[in-house]
Structure formats: structure tokens, C-alpha cells
Design a protein around this motif. Structure first.
Motif, PDB file in Angstrom:
ATOM      1  N   PHE A 102      58.790 -52.905  -7.179  1.00  0.00           N
ATOM      2  CA  PHE A 102      58.263 -53.707  -8.386  1.00  0.00           C
ATOM      3  C   PHE A 102      57.494 -54.898  -8.094  1.00  0.00           C
ATOM      4  CE2 PHE A 102      62.232 -51.428  -9.136  1.00  0.00           C
ATOM      5  CZ  PHE A 102      62.144 -51.000 -10.357  1.00  0.00           C
ATOM      6  N   GLN A 103      57.100 -55.301  -6.934  1.00  0.00           N
ATOM      7  CA  GLN A 103      56.675 -56.532  -6.791  1.00  0.00           C
ATOM      8  C   GLN A 103      55.471 -56.359  -5.809  1.00  0.00           C
ATOM      9  OE1 GLN A 103      59.837 -58.542  -4.679  1.00  0.00           O
ATOM     10  NE2 GLN A 103      60.252 -59.958  -6.574  1.00  0.00           N
ATOM     11  N   ASP A 142      57.634 -52.985 -15.031  1.00  0.00           N
ATOM     12  CA  ASP A 142      57.510 -53.867 -13.864  1.00  0.00           C
ATOM     13  C   ASP A 142      57.176 -53.080 -12.622  1.00  0.00           C
ATOM     14  OD1 ASP A 142      57.737 -56.016 -15.241  1.00  0.00           O
ATOM     15  OD2 ASP A 142      59.830 -56.598 -14.799  1.00  0.00           O
ATOM     16  N   CYS A 144      55.315 -51.243  -9.916  1.00  0.00           N
ATOM     17  CA  CYS A 144      53.852 -51.548  -9.757  1.00  0.00           C
ATOM     18  C   CYS A 144      53.227 -50.659  -8.890  1.00  0.00           C
ATOM     19  CB  CYS A 144      53.289 -52.703  -9.211  1.00  0.00           C
ATOM     20  SG  CYS A 144      54.322 -53.340  -7.520  1.00  0.00           S
TER      21      CYS A 144
END
Length: 385
Positions: A102-103, A142, A144
Motif C-alpha cells: 500500500f505504500q 491505495d 500501489c
């Protein structure tokens, strides 16, 4: 006094490993008696999600990758035969698995896993966040990046236990549930070999059954059973799971991320699993269920607010190095282990059974030699010598 009713080989434990071992040994012509203290599959196997997704624990080329990937291949090759013999469908399906982050700062770590997995030769795809959502429309916006491996799979855990048990019965293996083993009976000491020998077992009803070989496949409870004979480094780890009602758009694939997984299930979406070192404490907790629901909502926004259909827990048997204990107990001529599989009992069940069969038979084919090589890191002697 030992009374009639023993067997050439007694297996203690009626989870997936015990049932597959019973089937494979009977298939090879051995006389087999399997004893389960409760119902077949009532322990960790009955609580399992049925994941056949070996890449999670794999860091790259090496013994661990060989073990898990060969374990999956050998189980997959066995399932059609067992379904045919038992008349029970395991609901095996190559659903494919997505592992997502997600990051942006976690992309590098995921990319490293991708690079480590490439030499293993499996079909896999690197996906951007948008590509991952095209593959699985339910994913959180979200996300990525992700890795998609189409050949990872799942099955119905409880049905698979029953299928192997029934197939073993069809081949005239004796399987008795509701039979608790209270004691392992030692035979005479063999001073010329500096070895001990098991003579049989004593059941809770007082019966004493003789055997030529004894196999322990009792998962997290193995340490208590073997305590008088050997100290096993197995600890129980509780895993809680739940099933959420299906959202409007059903889930297509196995999804791993945010320290959890969400997978398709006949009743909805199965979410797992906690990892709690709480001894033999059973059951589910409000905290554990809240944690699972939060993870599900993070992975799949359409699951936010969905009601839990049911929840449960199981106790995984974990060793210090996370590898199972498969093979002879040092110092004993006829005592073998098939335990400590942590969360990969289904994945390694067929390979475990093949290995034990090879250990019990003096002549080894090329295939059996390969199995023994794969299982070398799992020999109990690494802890018990």
C-alpha cells in the motif's frame, strides 16, 4: 498385557498429515492403524484456510523453496486419485494469488521478493497498483504494486482430510477416532545398538496395542505425548479466522497484504489469520476478530461493514526454525515424527508421507532418494541429537 488389535504401523493423529500418511503407507502395502483422540480433522487441519500458496515463506532459491514447491506438486498430483477413490471432492482450484503493498516505501521490498523468486521458474507478473485492481477489482485504491502468481491454489481443508481418510479406508486402513493414546509403551532396551524401542501404545480405555513402528502426527499436542521419551521444541500458535458475507462484487483471487489474507470461500470471504502465542488457549477474542475485520477492510473496501458469518480458531504447531519434524527420533529404532508443520501442513502432507514411506523401506528408488534429500532439513535430529 498387550491385547490383539495392534498393527504393523500405528499413526497417532487424524489431521491432514496423519490421514495422508495412512493413505500413502496403505497404498504401499503396509498394515496401518490410525488413532485420533477426537474427530478426524478436529485440530489445526479443520481450522485451516486450505491455502496452497507456497511463495509466502520463500526467500529465494534453496532448500526451503525446493521443499515447499515440491510439496505442492506432489499433493496436486495425488488429489485426483484420492477424489476418485474416496468419492469426496476437495474443491481444489488454482485461484491464483496477489501479494500487494500500500505504500511506495514498501515497493522496494516487494521488488526484492520478485527478484528472488524469478530463478524458481514459476509464471508470475509484476503489477502496478492500477494493474492489480484490473486483476482484482475489489482491491483498495491505495494498493500501489503487486505480484500475481496464477498457479497458487486453495482447497476445502475439511473435505480434503475426509477424502484422504476415506481413500485410506477404501484400501483397508483401520481408522479409529475417539481413541486417545495415553502412553507410549517402551520395549526392551537394545544395548548393542544403544537404542530404545517402542512396543505399542496404551489407550484411555485401557487397551494396549502393539506395533512395529509408531508415527506421531499430533501437531501442537506432540510435545505432551512424547514428553517422557523426548523433548520436542513445538509450541502452539493460535490463529483466528472469520468468514465475512460476500459483498456485491465477489472476490476472485487469494489476496495477501497488510499482514493478513482474504480468500474466496463458498460462504463469502475468508479472512485470516492472527498469530498468537497464548499456549493451548482455544477460541476467538473480540480483539482478534476486530483485527481481522480491519485487515479485510484495508485490503477490500467493499468488505467494510460486512457481517461475520462465523469465526473460529486453531492451534498451529510451530518449531523454532519453522520447519517441521519429519523422520526418526534419535535413539529410537521405530519411533518417527510427522509433526510441527506450522501453517504448511496441507502443502507438505504428501511429501511428508512419501518421506516416511521411504524411511520405512530399505530399497530407495531415484524418486525416494529425491524425497529424502528434500526432507533432510526437517529431520528431528537437528533438535534431538
Amino acid at each position: 498385557m498387550i491385547i490383539p488389535g495392534g498393527s504393523e504401523i500405528i499413526i497417532i493423529g487424524g489431521g491432514i498429515v496423519g490421514c495422508v500418511v495412512a493413505y500413502m503407507l496403505r497404498r504401499a502395502g503396509h498394515e496401518v492403524l490410525l488413532l485420533e483422540r477426537d474427530r478426524l480433522g478436529s485440530g489445526a487441519s479443520g481450522a485451516a484456510a486450505g491455502l496452497l500458496a507456497p511463495f509466502g515463506p520463500i526467500n529465494g532459491v534453496g532448500a526451503q523453496a525446493d521443499l515447499l514447491l515440491q510439496g505442492l506438486a506432489r499433493l496436486e498430483s495425488l488429489l485426483p486419485e484420492v477424489e476418485d477413490e474416496s468419492g469426496i471432492q476437495t474443491h481444489y482450484a488454482r485461484t491464483g494469488a496477489l501479494r500487494v503493498v500500500f505504500q511506495e516505501k514498501r515497493i522496494a521490498k516487494l521488488r526484492k521478493r520478485w527478484e528472488n523468486w524469478q530463478p524458481l521458474g514459476w509464471e508470475m507478473y509484476w503489477l502496478t497498483g492500477e494493474e492489480a485492481r484490473q486483476q482484482e477489482p475489489c482491491l483498495h485504491p491505495d494498493v500501489c504494486a503487486g505480484i500475481f502468481i496464477p498457479d497458487e491454489a486453495q482447497l476445502d481443508a475439511r473435505a480434503t482430510v475426509q477424502a484422504f481418510a476415506q481413500a485410506a479406508r477404501q484400501r483397508e486402513a483401520r481408522i479409529e477416532d475417539g481413541q486417545e493414546v495415553c502412553e507410549i509403551i517402551m520395549d526392551r532396551h537394545e544395548p548393542e545398538r544403544n537404542m530404545e524401542r517402542v512396543h505399542g501404545v496404551r489407550l484411555a480405555d485401557g487397551r494396549k496395542l502393539a506395533c512395529d513402528h509408531l508415527i506421531i502426527a499430533t501437531g501442537a499436542w506432540s510435545q505432551a505425548l512424547l514428553a517422557p521419551l523426548a523433548a520436542l521444541p513445538i509450541t502452539p500458535v493460535r490463529g483466528q479466522m472469520l468468514i465475512l458475507e460476500n459483498a456485491i462484487r465477489p472476490l476472485r483471487h487469494l489476496i495477501f497484504g497488510y499482514a493478513a489474507y482474504a480468500i474466496p470461500h463458498a460462504e463469502g470471504v475468508l479472512v485470516g489469520a492472527t498469530r498468537e502465542e497464548v499456549g493451548f488457549t482455544p477460541g476467538v477474542t473480540d480483539e482478534g476478530q476486530a483485527w481481522l475485520k480491519a485487515r479485510a477492510s484495508r485490503l477490500l473496501p467493499n468488505q467494510a461493514g460486512q457481517s461475520a458469518i462465523r469465526a473460529w480458531s486453531g492451534l498451529r504447531p510451530m518449531t523454532p526454525d519453522t520447519r517441521p519434524l519429519i523422520g526418526p527420533v534419535p535413539g529410537w529404532t521405530n519411533l518417527l515424527l510427522a509433526t510441527g508443520h506450522n501453517s504448511v501442513g496441507f502443502l507438505l502432507s504428501a511429501l511428508t508421507a512419501e518421506g516416511l514411506r521411504a524411511m520405512l523401506e530399505p530399497v530407495h528408488s531415484v524418486r525416494e532418494q529425491e524425497v529424502l534429500r528434500l526432507l533432510q532439513p526437517c529431520l528431528p535430529q537437528r533438535f534431538l541429537s
